[in-house]
Design an enzyme around this catalytic site. Sequence first.
Site, short mmCIF file in Angstrom:
data_model
loop_
_atom_site.label_atom_id
_atom_site.label_comp_id
_atom_site.label_asym_id
_atom_site.label_seq_id
_atom_site.Cartn_x
_atom_site.Cartn_y
_atom_site.Cartn_z
N HIS A 55 15.43 -5.04 -7.87
CA HIS A 55 14.88 -5.89 -8.94
C HIS A 55 15.11 -7.20 -8.71
O HIS A 55 15.20 -8.34 -9.38
CB HIS A 55 15.92 -5.55 -10.14
CG HIS A 55 15.76 -4.34 -10.76
ND1 HIS A 55 16.96 -3.45 -10.51
CD2 HIS A 55 15.02 -3.65 -11.21
CE1 HIS A 55 16.50 -2.06 -11.09
NE2 HIS A 55 15.36 -2.37 -11.57
N HIS A 56 15.04 -7.80 -7.18
CA HIS A 56 15.35 -9.14 -6.83
C HIS A 56 14.23 -9.77 -7.49
O HIS A 56 14.41 -11.20 -7.78
CB HIS A 56 15.50 -9.25 -5.38
CG HIS A 56 14.32 -9.07 -4.70
ND1 HIS A 56 13.43 -7.95 -4.52
CD2 HIS A 56 13.45 -9.91 -3.56
CE1 HIS A 56 12.38 -8.17 -3.82
NE2 HIS A 56 12.44 -9.39 -3.51
N LYS A 85 7.09 -4.11 1.57
CA LYS A 85 5.60 -4.58 1.57
C LYS A 85 5.47 -5.63 0.86
O LYS A 85 4.64 -6.64 1.34
CB LYS A 85 4.63 -3.13 0.92
CG LYS A 85 3.42 -3.12 1.45
CD LYS A 85 2.79 -2.00 0.87
CE LYS A 85 3.14 -0.54 1.46
NZ LYS A 85 2.47 0.58 1.03
N LYS A 97 8.41 3.23 -7.01
CA LYS A 97 7.45 4.41 -6.58
C LYS A 97 7.77 5.59 -7.85
O LYS A 97 8.74 5.51 -8.20
CB LYS A 97 7.63 5.04 -5.29
CG LYS A 97 6.45 5.78 -4.88
CD LYS A 97 5.38 4.68 -4.27
CE LYS A 97 4.13 5.61 -3.92
NZ LYS A 97 3.40 4.51 -2.93
P1 NAD Z 1 -6.51 9.98 -1.53
O1 NAD Z 1 -5.88 11.14 -2.11
O2 NAD Z 1 -7.50 9.05 -2.03
O3 NAD Z 1 -7.02 10.43 -0.16
C1 NAD Z 1 -6.32 11.06 0.76
C2 NAD Z 1 -7.18 11.96 1.64
O4 NAD Z 1 -6.47 12.56 2.77
C3 NAD Z 1 -7.84 13.08 0.94
O5 NAD Z 1 -9.17 12.93 1.08
C4 NAD Z 1 -7.27 14.23 1.62
O6 NAD Z 1 -8.17 15.46 1.54
C5 NAD Z 1 -7.02 13.95 2.86
N1 NAD Z 1 -5.79 14.83 3.51
C6 NAD Z 1 -4.81 15.10 2.96
N2 NAD Z 1 -4.08 15.96 3.55
C7 NAD Z 1 -4.74 15.93 4.97
C8 NAD Z 1 -4.38 16.20 6.30
N3 NAD Z 1 -3.28 17.05 6.45
N4 NAD Z 1 -5.18 15.91 7.22
C9 NAD Z 1 -6.35 15.14 7.20
N5 NAD Z 1 -6.39 14.61 5.65
C10 NAD Z 1 -5.84 14.87 4.90
O7 NAD Z 1 -5.26 9.14 -1.06
P2 NAD Z 1 -5.07 7.54 -0.77
O8 NAD Z 1 -5.08 6.65 -1.84
O9 NAD Z 1 -6.24 7.37 0.14
O10 NAD Z 1 -3.78 7.28 0.21
C11 NAD Z 1 -3.54 7.73 1.36
C12 NAD Z 1 -2.33 7.05 1.81
O11 NAD Z 1 -2.48 5.72 1.84
C13 NAD Z 1 -0.87 7.61 1.22
O12 NAD Z 1 -0.08 7.73 2.05
C14 NAD Z 1 -0.65 6.69 0.45
O13 NAD Z 1 0.50 6.44 -0.07
C15 NAD Z 1 -1.33 5.45 1.29
N6 NAD Z 1 -1.60 4.31 0.28
C16 NAD Z 1 -2.53 4.33 -0.67
C17 NAD Z 1 -2.97 3.14 -1.30
C18 NAD Z 1 -4.09 2.84 -2.30
O14 NAD Z 1 -4.35 1.74 -2.86
N7 NAD Z 1 -4.64 3.98 -2.51
C19 NAD Z 1 -2.27 1.87 -0.93
C20 NAD Z 1 -1.17 1.99 -0.07
C21 NAD Z 1 -0.88 3.07 0.62
#
Ligand code: NAD
Length: 503
Positions: A55-56, A85, A97
């Site tokens: 909460h900073h 981040k 989260k």
């Molecule tokens: P998403 O659900 O849109 O996409 C994830 C993709 O990965 C899907 O197409 C899924 O089928 C695929 N996938 C799942 N398991 C897999 C595996 N074992 N091997 C290969 N592909 C696999 O999710 P996203 O929003 O793209 O998020 C992906 C990552 O990025 C997560 O770690 C999330 O925390 C991180 N992230 C997302 C955002 C955002 O704005 N969406 C921001 C920061 C971080």
Amino acid sequence: MVKLNFDLAAKHVNIRPDILELIKNCDSLVRVNFPVRRDDGTIETIRGYRAQHSHHRLPCKGGIRFSDEVDLQEVEALASLMTYKCAVVNVPFGGAKGGIAINPKKYSVRELESITRRYTAELHRYGMIGPAKDVPAPDVGTGAREMAWIKDTYSSLFGGNDINAEGCVTGKPLSQGGIHGRTEATGLGLFYVTAEFLSHKDVCERHGMSMGTFGKAVVVQGFGNVGYYAAKFLSEMGGARIVGVVEYNGAVFKPDGLDVEALKAWHLAKGTLNGFPGATSELPAGRTLEGLETPCDILVPSALEKQIDKNNARRIKAKLIVEGANGPVTPMAEDILYEKGCVVLPDMLCNAGGVTCSYYEWLKNLSHVRFGRLTRKWEERSKVLMLSQIEKAGVKLSPKEVKEVTAGPSERDIVYSGLEDTMSDAVVETLVTAKKHNVSYRVAGFINALNKISTCYTDAGKPKPASTVKILPRRVPLPPPCLFQLKPPPPSHPFSNPTGITM
Ligand code: NAD
């Protein structure tokens, strides 16, 4: 993994141990169990979490994940990563989260809507949502649709007296107060980070890489929001070749570069990458992790955490790993990669485009006006006037050039510009710190984050100097009550079923 990196960075900062302890621990945690009526009439108990790490700065910010794997430890770790981040990209939020332990593919749209709305009501009950308190966003398994349900539940049930209620969540559809550019922001931010990193001659020389993204061979794991847009912008804006895309149920490759748009259309239509006519080879489901070992210049793991570990790290051939997902490289794997001369750009930097753009969306919601609405025409008129003076001096532009030169910025232009500026600055700050302390880029990111967060505490006037401190000081401003709710509150509670649709 997060705490390990925190400890590594802590050795390089001049911050008192009690302040480090204050920063390290999670401020508030909520675990809720609530009922939802399935389509077949049965009642299922759903488990949800929200962690507010710091909460900073307020509000707290962080995505909501729908996944079987969600548990308290994961939510807590990801919340702390959000704190660091935000600090890395100078976004003035604390980290949070949330998650619901379900596989969304096993629920109907009606059931998902009931679950999301009830979860929102639970978050509100414990002070874990609100434009001034905690602002969720999409993550794995959630998107604009879920954010719209959250916004609708919050603003219609609890936001009656709050003119800023729309700012309770980001990643919303445009019609619900969203912002142009948010959908692609994480992948676009990842591209800006890669391009900025590869634009530094001394850095490229040090790591034995050629400069720029143009012509580089890229493999992307995960073809969802982050992976698809990363592939799109690396190829369209950066001129890179996407030589491989890896999903959990298939993977396709083409050394000349895959057509990203055509592949996306195929993936959406077929539910698998395999069989794509534009690919020259593929891997079957069950062997797709091997796709990360494909020879390439840049590997972008954008699916899940812990995809590169001590078992496969030695076989990774990429020179540069740009982490799209959170925590895709384990600490042991990172050590092995560094020994091999492979550079890892950390998640806290590479995927911070999403939270940066969420910040812009929140600002838009608080100001109740689209970016550029008040100045666009004025800017266009100024440019037309200036151009007319230039034309008087004999310069002649074609009608197309005149249109391009005089166009005022759209909201998307402003968002992209802000995103590029933020990501570039963060890369430069990270490079400077990594060089100064001779540490990895991940540790450099943590060092920068810790310094910024500790400055925030000390500049606020608390805590007292070390010599007078006896007990850990309270944070300012005061956080919502720290809760660890194991059972649903009694049914007599006014918000026990505010939507009326979950049971
Ligand atoms: P998403 O659900 O849109 O996409 C994830 C993709 O990965 C899907 O197409 C899924 O089928 C695929 N996938 C799942 N398991 C897999 C595996 N074992 N091997 C290969 N592909 C696999 O999710 P996203 O929003 O793209 O998020 C992906 C990552 O990025 C997560 O770690 C999330 O925390 C991180 N992230 C997302 C955002 C955002 O704005 N969406 C921001 C920061 C971080």
